[in-house]
Write a protein that holds these residues in place. Structure first.
Motif, PDB file in Angstrom:
ATOM      1  N   MET A 240       0.847  -1.195   0.000  1.00 24.61           N
ATOM      2  CA  MET A 240       0.000   0.000   0.000  1.00 24.61           C
ATOM      3  C   MET A 240       0.883   1.246   0.000  1.00 24.61           C
ATOM      4  N   SER A 241       0.626   2.174  -0.931  1.00 31.02           N
ATOM      5  CA  SER A 241       1.331   3.450  -1.002  1.00 31.02           C
ATOM      6  C   SER A 241       0.556   4.494  -0.209  1.00 31.02           C
ATOM      7  N   ALA A 242       1.251   5.169   0.720  1.00 29.32           N
ATOM      8  CA  ALA A 242       0.564   6.148   1.567  1.00 29.32           C
ATOM      9  C   ALA A 242       1.483   7.317   1.880  1.00 29.32           C
ATOM     10  N   HIS A 243       0.906   8.517   1.873  1.00 27.79           N
ATOM     11  CA  HIS A 243       1.643   9.741   2.175  1.00 27.79           C
ATOM     12  C   HIS A 243       0.749  10.671   2.983  1.00 27.79           C
ATOM     13  N   VAL A 244       1.362  11.425   3.882  1.00 26.42           N
ATOM     14  CA  VAL A 244       0.663  12.502   4.577  1.00 26.42           C
ATOM     15  C   VAL A 244       1.449  13.783   4.340  1.00 26.42           C
ATOM     16  N   ILE A 245       0.780  14.761   3.742  1.00 27.83           N
ATOM     17  CA  ILE A 245       1.393  16.057   3.437  1.00 27.83           C
ATOM     18  C   ILE A 245       0.834  17.063   4.434  1.00 27.83           C
ATOM     19  N   SER A 246       1.708  17.647   5.230  1.00 26.50           N
ATOM     20  CA  SER A 246       1.235  18.507   6.312  1.00 26.50           C
ATOM     21  C   SER A 246       1.549  19.968   6.054  1.00 26.50           C
ATOM     22  N   GLY A 247       0.597  20.813   6.426  1.00 27.16           N
ATOM     23  CA  GLY A 247       0.813  22.262   6.404  1.00 27.16           C
ATOM     24  C   GLY A 247       0.809  22.890   5.038  1.00 27.16           C
ATOM     25  N   ALA A 248       0.181  22.251   4.046  1.00 25.94           N
ATOM     26  CA  ALA A 248       0.163  22.815   2.693  1.00 25.94           C
ATOM     27  C   ALA A 248      -0.871  23.931   2.596  1.00 25.94           C
ATOM     28  N   ARG A 249      -0.541  24.942   1.820  1.00 28.54           N
ATOM     29  CA  ARG A 249      -1.496  26.020   1.543  1.00 28.54           C
ATOM     30  C   ARG A 249      -2.174  25.731   0.216  1.00 28.54           C
TER      31      ARG A 249
ATOM     32  N   SER B 292      -6.241  28.846   2.158  1.00 24.64           N
ATOM     33  CA  SER B 292      -6.397  28.051   3.377  1.00 24.64           C
ATOM     34  C   SER B 292      -5.245  27.063   3.511  1.00 24.64           C
ATOM     35  N   THR B 293      -5.029  26.598   4.741  1.00 24.17           N
ATOM     36  CA  THR B 293      -3.966  25.633   5.023  1.00 24.17           C
ATOM     37  C   THR B 293      -4.591  24.313   5.451  1.00 24.17           C
ATOM     38  N   THR B 294      -3.990  23.209   5.008  1.00 25.19           N
ATOM     39  CA  THR B 294      -4.581  21.904   5.302  1.00 25.19           C
ATOM     40  C   THR B 294      -3.516  20.832   5.326  1.00 25.19           C
ATOM     41  N   ASP B 295      -3.880  19.682   5.863  1.00 21.57           N
ATOM     42  CA  ASP B 295      -3.090  18.464   5.746  1.00 21.57           C
ATOM     43  C   ASP B 295      -3.796  17.547   4.747  1.00 21.57           C
ATOM     44  N   LEU B 296      -3.019  16.842   3.956  1.00 22.57           N
ATOM     45  CA  LEU B 296      -3.570  15.949   2.942  1.00 22.57           C
ATOM     46  C   LEU B 296      -3.027  14.552   3.157  1.00 22.57           C
ATOM     47  N   ALA B 297      -3.890  13.567   3.069  1.00 28.04           N
ATOM     48  CA  ALA B 297      -3.464  12.171   3.175  1.00 28.04           C
ATOM     49  C   ALA B 297      -3.814  11.432   1.903  1.00 28.04           C
ATOM     50  N   ILE B 298      -2.888  10.592   1.456  1.00 22.58           N
ATOM     51  CA  ILE B 298      -3.058   9.826   0.220  1.00 22.58           C
ATOM     52  C   ILE B 298      -2.840   8.355   0.528  1.00 22.58           C
ATOM     53  N   VAL B 299      -3.793   7.542   0.143  1.00 20.66           N
ATOM     54  CA  VAL B 299      -3.672   6.094   0.297  1.00 20.66           C
ATOM     55  C   VAL B 299      -4.164   5.442  -0.986  1.00 20.66           C
ATOM     56  N   ASP B 300      -3.287   4.634  -1.568  1.00 21.10           N
ATOM     57  CA  ASP B 300      -3.641   3.884  -2.781  1.00 21.10           C
ATOM     58  C   ASP B 300      -4.264   4.758  -3.860  1.00 21.10           C
ATOM     59  N   GLY B 301      -3.638   5.903  -4.105  1.00 20.22           N
ATOM     60  CA  GLY B 301      -4.015   6.712  -5.251  1.00 20.22           C
ATOM     61  C   GLY B 301      -5.140   7.688  -5.043  1.00 20.22           C
ATOM     62  N   ARG B 302      -5.688   7.782  -3.817  1.00 17.64           N
ATOM     63  CA  ARG B 302      -6.777   8.726  -3.563  1.00 17.64           C
ATOM     64  C   ARG B 302      -6.525   9.472  -2.264  1.00 17.64           C
ATOM     65  N   PHE B 303      -7.154  10.653  -2.201  1.00 21.11           N
ATOM     66  CA  PHE B 303      -7.113  11.410  -0.955  1.00 21.11           C
ATOM     67  C   PHE B 303      -8.077  10.777   0.049  1.00 21.11           C
TER      68      PHE B 303
ATOM     69  N   ASP C 126      -7.244   8.371   8.610  1.00 20.33           N
ATOM     70  CA  ASP C 126      -7.287   7.042   8.008  1.00 20.33           C
ATOM     71  C   ASP C 126      -5.959   6.627   7.388  1.00 20.33           C
ATOM     72  N   ALA C 127      -4.962   7.502   7.429  1.00 19.04           N
ATOM     73  CA  ALA C 127      -3.652   7.157   6.885  1.00 19.04           C
ATOM     74  C   ALA C 127      -2.952   6.184   7.830  1.00 19.04           C
ATOM     75  N   PRO C 128      -2.257   5.194   7.294  1.00 17.08           N
ATOM     76  CA  PRO C 128      -1.554   4.249   8.163  1.00 17.08           C
ATOM     77  C   PRO C 128      -0.391   4.901   8.899  1.00 17.08           C
ATOM     78  N   ALA C 129      -0.003   4.294   9.996  1.00 15.34           N
ATOM     79  CA  ALA C 129       1.060   4.857  10.831  1.00 15.34           C
ATOM     80  C   ALA C 129       2.387   4.958  10.087  1.00 15.34           C
ATOM     81  N   ASP C 130       2.612   4.064   9.113  1.00 16.55           N
ATOM     82  CA  ASP C 130       3.890   4.071   8.405  1.00 16.55           C
ATOM     83  C   ASP C 130       3.856   4.906   7.118  1.00 16.55           C
ATOM     84  N   ALA C 131       2.823   5.737   6.943  1.00 13.65           N
ATOM     85  CA  ALA C 131       2.755   6.601   5.757  1.00 13.65           C
ATOM     86  C   ALA C 131       3.941   7.562   5.739  1.00 13.65           C
ATOM     87  N   GLU C 132       4.447   7.847   4.544  1.00 15.08           N
ATOM     88  CA  GLU C 132       5.529   8.822   4.427  1.00 15.08           C
ATOM     89  C   GLU C 132       5.013  10.198   4.810  1.00 15.08           C
TER      90      GLU C 132
END
Length: 421
Positions: A1-10, A15-26, A31-37
């Motif tokens: 499973m590919s997962a990323h968490v992008i924090s503090g993006a404008r 507005s400012t937000t955090d974004l999580a990606i798992v298996d090709g979708r936001f 819901d992002a796994p603990a080992d997400a990049e």
């Protein structure tokens, strides 16, 4: 499973937000796994991945100039997650099988989505319609003879009519072959006369567009004007839109920034078709892009091998690289000048090109459930452009030696990181 968490993006709206990606979708961040990049985006803008309606990838046929692999790497470096591949290949993309092959090359070698554009006429020769219906049934929605004008009025009428039930669009390279023949290479002006270069008058573009938009009105078909370069073309498109005609238009980064005097050195890097124009035309293009008369920025990225540019100016092949610096140029010319805000840039470089090309999963909001196509942008970083520092196989970069924004930090296509600074 590919997962990323992008924090503090404008986001583009500020507005400012955090974004999580798992298996090709936001997804929801929770819901992002603990080992997400984890990716720190503090100070960066998160924008939908860019979409280019006008890319030349050269494969098959001219792999010495570019391949799908190298061209899409350049696209990813420029923040693109989808490119539409023009059909002037060897063979031309004028059959369903050829379109399928280009799409397959994209799936095999691409670091962004590759969408084939079908030719309007067989061999792009302008005499007989290509397999429009068969290509449309394979999912092709954009058709163009780019590099050649569909100059026959009856063929244009038939193409617009034939493609209407498929929701296809004819993307025209507007160049009247009688007013601007194959040798035309310099904006017709005092400079072309002084340099002894064959003139390419502005009306050779606008008169074709004027004919075509009336055919689009008559048939009800969809029409797109490629790489417009003149004030007269802007006025024709503005008139057509006021009448409710289904017309869209694009402008290239180089026509927004570079002007006719660049050709005075006879440097063939600055040979392009249509040619660079004067400041009056550039100002009209910038105004039209800002107010929406021009819908999209299309790169017209055309890689050329050294041997194809190493000729006298009127003999060398036309074209300038565009994918890696397109966003930079639009930031410099439009955002930096206050003519355009970030939401409008997103509309012109992601949302509108995806809509015109009927690519429903691109140009989407950065929201839970949407496909994860995005680019992280540093709005402050600048650098000197070096044509040797490129993912492209070619070096015909007109911005070499010029300081521009150097914005792209990270590109994500379908949840996969395709470029990281």
């Amino acid at each position: 499973m590919s997962a990323h968490v992008i924090s503090g993006a404008r986001l583009a709206d500020g507005s400012t937000t955090d974004l999580a990606i798992v298996d090709g979708r936001f997804v929801e961040v929770a819901d992002a796994p603990a080992d997400a990049e984890r990716i720190d985006a503090d100070g960066l803008l998160a924008l939908p991945g860019l979409v280019d309606l006008h890319t030349h990838l050269r494969e098959p046929g001219r792999e010495d100039a570019e391949t799908v692999a190298s061209g899409t790497r350049a696209a990813a470096r420029g923040g693109y997650t989808a490119v539409f591949a023009m059909p002037n290949l060897t063979p031309d993309t004028d059959t369903a099988e050829a379109a399928q092959y280009v799409a397959e090359l994209g799936r095999r070698d691409g670091t962004c989505e590759v969408v084939p554009i079908g030719a309007v006429t067989k061999g792009r020769a302008g005499t007989e319609l290509a397999e429009l219906g068969l290509m449309a049934r394979q999912g092709v929605r954009v058709f163009s003879d780019d590099g050649a004008c569909v100059h026959d009025s009856l063929l244009m009428r038939r193409a617009l009519t034939y493609l209407k039930p498929f929701d296809g669009v004819v993307a025209q390279h507007a160049q009247d072959p009688r007013l601007a023949g194959p040798g035309a290479c310099c904006h017709e002006s005092e400079i072309s006369g002084r340099l002894g270069l064959p003139g390419w008058p502005s009306v050779a573009e606008s008169t074709v567009i004027a004919r075509d938009v009336q055919l689009a009105e008559f048939t009800g078909g969809r029409y797109h004007a490629c790489h417009i370069s003149t004030a007269e073309s802007v006025e024709v498109i503005r008139w057509a839109k006021a009448r409710g005609i289904h017309v869209t238009a694009e402008v290239t980064p180089h026509h927004l920034l570079l002007d006719t005097p660049h050709v005075e050195t006879y440097d063939t890097t600055f040979k392009v078709n249509p040619p660079l124009r004067t400041s009056e035309h550039i100002e009209a293009l910038r105004e039209a892009l800002a107010d929406g008369t021009i819908d999209v920025v299309g790169t017209d990225h055309p890689p050329h091998a050294v041997q194809d540019k190493d000729h006298p100016f009127d003999v060398a092949l036309p074209g300038m690289l565009g994918l890696e610096q397109a966003l930079a140029v639009v930031m410099e010319v439009m955002v930096g000048s206050g003519r355009m805000d970030w939401p409008t840039l997103v509309e012109r470089m992601a949302v509108a090109p995806a809509r015109i090309g009927r690519l429903a999963h691109q140009g989407r909001p950065l929201a839970v459930g949407e496909p994860a196509n995005l680019v992280l942008v540093d709005p402050e970083r600048r650098a000197m452009v070096d044509r040797e520092q490129t993912a492209s196989l070619s070096r015909n970069n007109p911005y070499h030696g010029r300081e521009l924004p150097d914005p792209v930090e990270l590109t994500v296509w379908a949840g996969r990181v395709t470029y990281r600074r």
